[in-house]
Design an enzyme around this catalytic site. Structure first.
Site, PDB file in Angstrom:
ATOM      1  N   HIS A 111       0.679  11.388   3.118  1.00 33.24           N
ATOM      2  CA  HIS A 111       1.377  11.804   4.343  1.00 33.24           C
ATOM      3  C   HIS A 111       0.425  12.294   5.440  1.00 33.24           C
ATOM      4  CE1 HIS A 111       5.191  11.239   2.464  1.00 33.24           C
ATOM      5  NE2 HIS A 111       5.031  12.218   1.598  1.00 33.24           N
ATOM      6  N   HIS A 150       8.780   8.874  -1.082  1.00 34.78           N
ATOM      7  CA  HIS A 150       8.657   9.138   0.349  1.00 34.78           C
ATOM      8  C   HIS A 150       7.739   8.098   0.996  1.00 34.78           C
ATOM      9  CE1 HIS A 150       9.599  13.121  -1.465  1.00 34.78           C
ATOM     10  NE2 HIS A 150      10.423  13.172  -0.433  1.00 34.78           N
ATOM     11  N   ASP A 176       5.715   5.747  -4.200  1.00 36.93           N
ATOM     12  CA  ASP A 176       6.245   7.104  -4.064  1.00 36.93           C
ATOM     13  C   ASP A 176       7.620   7.040  -3.380  1.00 36.93           C
ATOM     14  OD1 ASP A 176       4.874  10.171  -3.888  1.00 36.93           O
ATOM     15  OD2 ASP A 176       6.509   9.826  -2.470  1.00 36.93           O
TER      16      ASP A 176
END
Length: 308
Positions: free
Chosen positions: A122, A161, A159
């Site tokens: 991220h 996300h 993942d």
């Protein structure tokens, strides 16, 4: 050859507040689960700061380093925290991943797994977020391309996300193909199918809440693996997040360990066709400790089976 395994004890010194999902216990349960396996366990050194500069500007690196508290904890955003050990954890973890990369590209192992934290997918160019400080897997991709001289590298992220940071860091480089399957809608709100990047090298597979293994497998089989065959990567990097597990508390996909076995095997088979089996996997998310341990164990067992 067995699967090369890397970690760094400094990754256990990145301490988040009580109740935070990204906690020291995550890495401990993974290490415990993998302890009985006959992995090729190797040492690594912390990454030099120059490796961070492959993806992040110097002023951002300085900002993170200067924010490290002498004691207690420092909050960077609603989700992302620093403790006195966070800098050493970040560089130690990145060093473990880069050592895994170098080992595979030197032909000393067909594949490798790096069990590290904090995670990285991220972290954007100059923005820490989602528990992440630096873009570990994107930095590894850039090292493979610029230091080792590869021409095509694929980064695959399953993942739950969206890997917004990896997308941000790699989308301007036509030599890198980034693929992310993820729940949508879900934080961070990015990862729509129409996000393809300036060179068409971004492939997003948004999956609705409640998606089960059959739909997940169909999406990868029909969209991702044909694209990989067209791209012909010389190396596959994997952002191995296990929070798409049905028992994970942060999202609503419904995968099981068998789905992680399936996708790991399919990734390795693709690597066998195009890049002599070269796969380097790095731990990302996974927040139910039992599910994380079982899923990571299943993933690494397949790497060992395919890497033998």
């Amino acid at each position: 050859m067995s699967t090369a395994f890397f970690t760094d004890p400094a990754c256990l010194t990145h301490v988040t507040p009580d109740g935070h999902p990204e906690r020291v216990a995550r890495l401990n349960v993974v290490l415990d689960a993998l302890a009985p396996l006959e992995l090729d366990r190797r040492d690594s050194q912390p990454a030099p700061e120059a490796e961070l500069l492959r993806c992040h500007p110097q002023d951002y690196v300085d900002r993170i380093r200067q924010a490290i508290p002498a004691s207690g904890q420092e909050q960077l955003d609603a989700d992302t925290w620093l403790s006195p050990g966070s800098w050493d954890a970040a560089l130690g973890g990145l060093g473990a991943l880069l050592a895994a990369l170098d080992t595979v590209l030197a032909g000393e192992a067909r594949n490798a797994f790096a069990a590290i934290r904090p995670p990285g997918h991220h972290a954007e160019t100059a923005t820490p977020m989602g528990f992440c400080l630096f873009g570990n897997v994107a930095i590894a991709a850039k090292r493979a391309l610029d230091h080792h001289g590869l021409e095509r590298v694929a980064v695959l992220d399953f993942d739950v996300h969206h890997g917004n940071g990896t997308q941000d860091l790699l989308q301007s480089d036509p030599r890198a193909l980034f693929v992310s399957s993820h729940q949508f809608p879900l934080w961070p709100g990015t990862g729509r199918a129409e996000e393809t990047g300036p060179h068409g090298t971004i492939l997003n597979l948004p999956l609705p809440p409640g998606t089960q293994g059959a739909e997940f497998r169909d999406a990868w089989d029909s969209v991702v693996f044909p694209r990989l065959d067209d791209f012909r990567p010389e190396l596959i990097l994997v952002s191995a997040g296990f929070d798409a597990h049905v028992d994970d508390p942060l999202a609503q996909l419904a995968l099981t360990e068998e789905d992680f076995v399936w996708i790991t095997r399919r990734i390795c088979e693709t690597a066998d066709r195009h890049c002599a089996g070269r796969v380097v996997s790095v731990l990302e998310g996974g927040y139910n400790l039992d599910a994380l341990a079982a899923s990571a164990l299943a993933h690494v067992r397949v790497l060992m089976e395919q890497g033998a």
